[in-house]
Scaffold this active site. Sequence first.
Site, PDB file in Angstrom:
ATOM      1  N   LYS A 140       0.854  -1.187   0.000  1.00  0.00           N
ATOM      2  CA  LYS A 140       0.000   0.000   0.000  1.00  0.00           C
ATOM      3  C   LYS A 140       0.890   1.237   0.000  1.00  0.00           C
ATOM      4  CE  LYS A 140      -4.500   0.941   0.057  1.00  0.00           C
ATOM      5  NZ  LYS A 140      -5.522   0.226  -0.715  1.00  0.00           N
ATOM      6  N   ASP A 180      -6.744   4.695  -4.963  1.00  0.00           N
ATOM      7  CA  ASP A 180      -7.462   4.570  -3.689  1.00  0.00           C
ATOM      8  C   ASP A 180      -8.104   5.933  -3.457  1.00  0.00           C
ATOM      9  OD1 ASP A 180      -7.560   2.524  -1.236  1.00  0.00           O
ATOM     10  OD2 ASP A 180      -7.361   4.511  -0.361  1.00  0.00           O
TER      11      ASP A 180
END
Length: 460
Positions: A140, A180
Amino acid sequence: MPTILKQEHTEMQFAINYVNEVFELVQKRNPYESEFHQAVKEVFDSLIPVLARNPIYIEQNILERMVEPERVISFKVPWVDDHGAVKVNRGFRVQFNSAIGPYKGGIRFHPSVNASIVKFLGFEQIFKNSLTGQPIGGGKGGSDFDPKGKSDGEIMRFTQSFMSELSKYIGPDVDVPAGDIGVGAREIGFMFGQYKKIRGGYVAGVLTGKGLQYGGSLGRTEATGYGTVYFVEEMLKDKGLSFKGRTVVVSGSGNVSIYAIEKAQQLGAKVVACSDSSGYIYDKQGINLETVKHLKEVEKKRIRDYVNKHPHAQYFEGCQGIWSIPCEIALPCATQNEIDEISANMLVSNGVVAIGEGANMPSTLDAMRVFLDRKILFGPAKAVNAGGVAVSALEMAQNSMRLSWTFEEVDAKLQEIMKNIYRNSMNAALEYEAVDNLVVGANIAGFKKVADAMIAQGVV
């Protein structure tokens, strides 16, 4: 106590002690990272029976190895705004676990982004990616940059600076980022262009969520929202229920929320509320999705402007109140920890039947306990919102083969993946005597695949 029961008790206690020891170490090594602690705690609590039955995971110290990222990258992101002022933000990439494939996970641009947020998201991504059945590991990234109120030029200059550093650590077979919160098609496009310039040529598979004109996949935009509803649909079917005629509340109004609303409406549900970071709207006649899409995707306006076009609807400041609206199905699709214990009890009191977590960790641990204790159908984020990364992996496959599948082909694959995630999670819960507990089931199913791969590859 019979010998066999005594042995089982000893094995269980040994597993509990091991989990507690490793969790204490996580807290000690990562002070003040509350979101990361929360994500680890939720997974660890589920794994005790697995560790008791499979002591090799303890012998190989899998938990301590799994909670330590393989690599944490933090870097400076300098850029110049439209007034010529030099700004500096902080960038992150956590490459958490590559046991089953290259690191895969989104990039988030939001002022709240810090090491704890990125590590919690990366840790969750390990299990989410494992559940998809695709060969992708967990990672991430992000920055505390806020794209709201910025011009296209400012966003381009920031993302180019961000990618100039990130490009040193990513690649189609190493680490494949995606979007995201705060990172959509525009940001992905700017980053892809900068990566291409730095590398001196076209490398399709380095990012997913790309535009259709340069290697993107049909169905990727809809994937997380559609996947959320597909999972909840399976959860409802098992109890003889469906979306048809149900009242639904969906938090958020971004990509995930919009397409969760769309699919829920297609299945016959009545979605009556959605939100953004400023507040929420309640439309008892049912949300007009075209209006929401136009406001958020075209005009880039706030959700409060919905009432200008639909004066019968109501707008309320603040986000938390959305969970006071009576509904049968709740789909939290906004951000982490948006449903606390108070909101959970309110939802239960108002007759909620099912919860599907479209966002990453949107329910606090206390809220999750409320839902599970009251036997509410509860789909945890790492299973429910895996559709986005699943289709990202399908995009990687298309890039590798130099092919483009139709929307119908991608959507059919997505539906099958979400059904398999649900079924595998249910079976794992059943195997470890946690019937209908999809939190336990998803954690176990995701963990075992990664843990077994780590053992097979030795201590690396």
